[in-house]
Write a protein that holds these residues in place. Sequence first.
Motif, PDB file in Angstrom:
ATOM      1  N   ASP A   1       0.664  -1.114  -0.220  1.00 23.20           N
ATOM      2  CA  ASP A   1       0.273   0.188   0.137  1.00 23.20           C
ATOM      3  C   ASP A   1       0.901   1.049   0.034  1.00 23.20           C
ATOM      4  OD1 ASP A   1      -2.941  -0.578  -0.173  1.00 23.20           O
ATOM      5  OD2 ASP A   1      -3.023  -1.694   1.647  1.00 23.20           O
ATOM      6  N   ASP A   2       2.190   1.150   0.680  1.00 22.81           N
ATOM      7  CA  ASP A   2       2.811   1.769   1.117  1.00 22.81           C
ATOM      8  C   ASP A   2       3.624   2.618  -0.347  1.00 22.81           C
ATOM      9  OD1 ASP A   2       2.340   2.428   3.708  1.00 22.81           O
ATOM     10  OD2 ASP A   2       4.397   1.511   4.131  1.00 22.81           O
ATOM     11  N   VAL A   3       3.567   1.634  -0.950  1.00 25.23           N
ATOM     12  CA  VAL A   3       4.508   2.156  -2.729  1.00 25.23           C
ATOM     13  C   VAL A   3       3.104   2.316  -3.216  1.00 25.23           C
ATOM     14  CG1 VAL A   3       5.334   0.046  -4.563  1.00 25.23           C
ATOM     15  CG2 VAL A   3       6.197  -0.411  -1.869  1.00 25.23           C
ATOM     16  N   ILE A   4       2.425   1.424  -3.390  1.00 30.14           N
ATOM     17  CA  ILE A   4       1.340   2.203  -4.340  1.00 30.14           C
ATOM     18  C   ILE A   4       1.243   3.770  -4.578  1.00 30.14           C
ATOM     19  CG2 ILE A   4      -1.485   1.838  -5.090  1.00 30.14           C
ATOM     20  CD1 ILE A   4      -0.938  -1.401  -5.330  1.00 30.14           C
TER      21      ILE A   4
ATOM     22  N   VAL B   1      10.622 -11.924 -11.344  1.00 32.24           N
ATOM     23  CA  VAL B   1       9.239 -11.154 -11.314  1.00 32.24           C
ATOM     24  C   VAL B   1       9.332  -9.191  -9.888  1.00 32.24           C
ATOM     25  CG1 VAL B   1       8.397 -12.851 -12.016  1.00 32.24           C
ATOM     26  CG2 VAL B   1       8.410 -11.940  -9.332  1.00 32.24           C
ATOM     27  N   ILE B   2       7.494  -8.363 -10.764  1.00 30.51           N
ATOM     28  CA  ILE B   2       6.813  -7.652 -10.022  1.00 30.51           C
ATOM     29  C   ILE B   2       5.606  -7.862 -10.460  1.00 30.51           C
ATOM     30  CG2 ILE B   2       7.718  -6.042 -12.075  1.00 30.51           C
ATOM     31  CD1 ILE B   2       8.560  -3.705  -9.421  1.00 30.51           C
ATOM     32  N   PRO B   3       4.909  -6.928  -9.659  1.00 30.10           N
ATOM     33  CA  PRO B   3       3.337  -7.440  -9.632  1.00 30.10           C
ATOM     34  C   PRO B   3       3.423  -5.770 -10.722  1.00 30.10           C
ATOM     35  CG  PRO B   3       4.109  -7.263  -7.424  1.00 30.10           C
ATOM     36  CD  PRO B   3       5.078  -6.771  -7.545  1.00 30.10           C
ATOM     37  N   ASN B   4       2.426  -5.997 -11.713  1.00 34.12           N
ATOM     38  CA  ASN B   4       2.086  -5.393 -12.489  1.00 34.12           C
ATOM     39  C   ASN B   4       0.890  -4.338 -11.809  1.00 34.12           C
ATOM     40  OD1 ASN B   4      -0.447  -6.820 -11.941  1.00 34.12           O
ATOM     41  ND2 ASN B   4      -1.197  -7.299 -13.967  1.00 34.12           N
ATOM     42  N   PHE B   5       0.527  -4.093 -10.644  1.00 32.35           N
ATOM     43  CA  PHE B   5      -0.356  -3.423 -10.305  1.00 32.35           C
ATOM     44  C   PHE B   5       0.887  -2.309  -9.045  1.00 32.35           C
ATOM     45  CE2 PHE B   5      -0.143  -7.371  -7.537  1.00 32.35           C
ATOM     46  CZ  PHE B   5       0.043  -6.811  -6.052  1.00 32.35           C
ATOM     47  N   ILE B   6       1.892  -2.434  -9.182  1.00 31.38           N
ATOM     48  CA  ILE B   6       2.833  -1.244  -9.244  1.00 31.38           C
ATOM     49  C   ILE B   6       2.891   0.045  -9.852  1.00 31.38           C
ATOM     50  CG2 ILE B   6       5.412  -1.287  -8.561  1.00 31.38           C
ATOM     51  CD1 ILE B   6       5.169  -3.044  -6.684  1.00 31.38           C
ATOM     52  N   PRO B   7       2.739   1.076  -9.525  1.00 32.43           N
ATOM     53  CA  PRO B   7       2.672   2.281 -11.048  1.00 32.43           C
ATOM     54  C   PRO B   7       3.898   2.159 -11.022  1.00 32.43           C
ATOM     55  CG  PRO B   7       1.866   2.882  -8.833  1.00 32.43           C
ATOM     56  CD  PRO B   7       1.997   1.524  -8.499  1.00 32.43           C
ATOM     57  N   GLY B   8       4.170   2.518 -12.608  1.00 32.08           N
ATOM     58  CA  GLY B   8       5.528   2.907 -13.318  1.00 32.08           C
ATOM     59  C   GLY B   8       5.738   1.858 -14.391  1.00 32.08           C
ATOM     60  N   LYS B   9       6.379   2.247 -14.536  1.00 35.46           N
ATOM     61  CA  LYS B   9       8.070   1.817 -15.126  1.00 35.46           C
ATOM     62  C   LYS B   9       8.445   0.576 -14.646  1.00 35.46           C
ATOM     63  CE  LYS B   9       6.454   4.121 -19.005  1.00 35.46           C
ATOM     64  NZ  LYS B   9       5.390   3.202 -19.683  1.00 35.46           N
ATOM     65  N   LYS B  10       8.521  -0.855 -15.504  1.00 36.66           N
ATOM     66  CA  LYS B  10       9.603  -1.904 -14.957  1.00 36.66           C
ATOM     67  C   LYS B  10      10.848  -1.745 -15.349  1.00 36.66           C
ATOM     68  CE  LYS B  10       5.214  -2.008 -12.300  1.00 36.66           C
ATOM     69  NZ  LYS B  10       3.971  -1.369 -13.193  1.00 36.66           N
ATOM     70  N   VAL B  11      11.727  -2.055 -14.867  1.00 37.67           N
ATOM     71  CA  VAL B  11      13.311  -1.826 -15.464  1.00 37.67           C
ATOM     72  C   VAL B  11      14.226  -3.256 -14.716  1.00 37.67           C
ATOM     73  CG1 VAL B  11      15.089  -0.870 -16.244  1.00 37.67           C
ATOM     74  CG2 VAL B  11      13.186   0.497 -15.765  1.00 37.67           C
ATOM     75  N   ALA B  12      14.421  -4.340 -15.937  1.00 40.70           N
ATOM     76  CA  ALA B  12      15.265  -5.136 -15.472  1.00 40.70           C
ATOM     77  C   ALA B  12      16.663  -4.765 -15.527  1.00 40.70           C
ATOM     78  CB  ALA B  12      14.779  -6.135 -16.392  1.00 40.70           C
TER      79      ALA B  12
ATOM     80  N   ARG C   1       0.471 -11.576  -4.833  1.00 42.17           N
ATOM     81  CA  ARG C   1      -0.804 -10.586  -4.185  1.00 42.17           C
ATOM     82  C   ARG C   1      -1.172 -11.765  -3.267  1.00 42.17           C
ATOM     83  NH1 ARG C   1      -4.203  -7.644  -5.966  1.00 42.17           N
ATOM     84  NH2 ARG C   1      -4.002  -6.111  -8.139  1.00 42.17           N
ATOM     85  N   ARG C   2      -0.714 -13.038  -3.622  1.00 38.52           N
ATOM     86  CA  ARG C   2      -1.000 -13.907  -2.584  1.00 38.52           C
ATOM     87  C   ARG C   2      -0.080 -13.227  -1.357  1.00 38.52           C
ATOM     88  NH1 ARG C   2      -1.952 -19.579  -3.352  1.00 38.52           N
ATOM     89  NH2 ARG C   2      -0.277 -20.264  -3.727  1.00 38.52           N
ATOM     90  N   LYS C   3       1.355 -13.079  -2.048  1.00 38.91           N
ATOM     91  CA  LYS C   3       2.205 -13.068  -1.256  1.00 38.91           C
ATOM     92  C   LYS C   3       2.575 -11.671  -0.712  1.00 38.91           C
ATOM     93  CE  LYS C   3       7.512 -14.277  -1.766  1.00 38.91           C
ATOM     94  NZ  LYS C   3       8.758 -15.560  -2.843  1.00 38.91           N
ATOM     95  N   LEU C   4       1.978 -11.180  -1.071  1.00 39.85           N
ATOM     96  CA  LEU C   4       2.058 -10.011  -0.675  1.00 39.85           C
ATOM     97  C   LEU C   4       1.202  -9.383   0.697  1.00 39.85           C
ATOM     98  CD1 LEU C   4       3.020  -7.784  -4.245  1.00 39.85           C
ATOM     99  CD2 LEU C   4       4.799  -7.789  -1.482  1.00 39.85           C
ATOM    100  N   ASN C   5       0.144 -10.132   0.606  1.00 40.47           N
ATOM    101  CA  ASN C   5      -0.904 -10.378   0.815  1.00 40.47           C
ATOM    102  C   ASN C   5      -1.965  -9.190   1.177  1.00 40.47           C
ATOM    103  OD1 ASN C   5      -4.000 -11.053   2.524  1.00 40.47           O
ATOM    104  ND2 ASN C   5      -2.911 -10.049   4.898  1.00 40.47           N
ATOM    105  N   TYR C   6      -1.958  -8.889  -0.650  1.00 41.10           N
ATOM    106  CA  TYR C   6      -2.131  -7.417  -1.051  1.00 41.10           C
ATOM    107  C   TYR C   6      -4.004  -8.250  -2.051  1.00 41.10           C
ATOM    108  CZ  TYR C   6      -3.633  -2.608  -3.509  1.00 41.10           C
ATOM    109  OH  TYR C   6      -3.127  -1.798  -4.067  1.00 41.10           O
ATOM    110  N   TRP C   7      -4.902  -6.983  -1.819  1.00 48.92           N
ATOM    111  CA  TRP C   7      -5.898  -7.762  -2.690  1.00 48.92           C
ATOM    112  C   TRP C   7      -7.355  -6.246  -3.500  1.00 48.92           C
ATOM    113  CZ3 TRP C   7      -5.464 -12.951  -3.909  1.00 48.92           C
ATOM    114  CH2 TRP C   7      -4.511 -13.942  -2.801  1.00 48.92           C
ATOM    115  N   ARG C   8      -6.486  -4.997  -3.135  1.00 54.36           N
ATOM    116  CA  ARG C   8      -7.073  -4.201  -3.650  1.00 54.36           C
ATOM    117  C   ARG C   8      -6.750  -5.057  -5.206  1.00 54.36           C
ATOM    118  NH1 ARG C   8      -5.815   0.873   0.046  1.00 54.36           N
ATOM    119  NH2 ARG C   8      -6.520   0.407   2.525  1.00 54.36           N
TER     120      ARG C   8
END
Length: 357
Positions: free
Chosen positions: A64-67, A80-91, A349-356
């Motif tokens: 939640d803090d990240v978002i 990996v990185i969750p798709n619900f995190i805002p912004g561009k994702k750089v490997a 989501r399950r690992k992060l317990n994030y369901w929004r």
Amino acid sequence: MDYLAATAEKRYLMFISQNYSYAILRPLQREILARGGEVKWFFYGDEVNQNFLRSDESCLETIDDVIQWQPDISYIPGNVIPNFIPGKKVAVFHGFNSGKLNRKGYEDHFNIRGCFDLYCTQGPNTTSKFEELAKKHGFFLTKETGWPTLDPLFSKIENNPYVDEGDKRQTLLICSTFSRNLSLAPKLYEQIKAYSEQGKWRILVQFHPKMPSELVDKYKALQNDNLTFVETDNVLPLLQAADVMLCDTSSILLMFILQRKPVVTFCNQAPGEHLIDVTDVNKLTEAIDYAFTQPAELMAKIEHFCQQLHPYQDGLSSQRVLAASNELLLSNPVLKPKPRNFIRNFKMRRKLNYWRW
């Protein structure tokens, strides 16, 4: 456009899942902060030790803090990185392509998981493959930048704790991956124990953090005036301190060889002319002795290999990664939508317990 100057007042997330990621991303963090950007860390999973965070670094405790923080760009040394995190994702990769194959028989380094907008590659021998994959998939870009991790490697580390000026012996660094089938640690234990008793060389030992604890304990018990077992989140001082490395198929050997130092491998999965590969334990000592002489023919092959692996020795790879990331953000190129990855994202989501949603 000066894409480095565009760093000011932008937000950069360091999304990590292993302790070694600190050393991978800190050179990049330094460049961001020097240009007025803001950096936060986020720890994914339970294998990161938050105690390695420095007093002048800060982390976001929850997803939640990240978002809410709304990063412009996230850097990921993992897969990996969750798709619900805002912004561009750089490997930015957690290591070089060491030739390891996944369960499907493909090189794991080139496994496209549908999480990233940009791959910042390390050198020609991986860039061309990622460019092919970018054209095939269409939802990410590729830019050859070099690897930020190595920026400090190309300048002398002052007060290196692993250098003993009073010990004139040559230094052998022994590293091993954790994979049971590939690891030299269980196979060469008796031989390394004998080396520790002989005292011919000064020996440093460092294993992958996922190495089984019982094996780590066995090697720790070997410590004496000849052998030191090292646990660290930053391997660069170790690499600088050694003259020769003994390894298996761990990608750390590629970091070492970029110093133009010889590597002896035991049953390497992808041996090449730049390595001294041994499959018979009875020939191991001879191979190590040979490596310490730095023969001209071998050193020429190492140089050729390094030019393909990571040609940059200027210590500016972090700047190139940052510029490429900012260019991606500001130019906002038209790319295909990334795969939805329903199963992978559900697991995260399950690992992060994030369901929004």
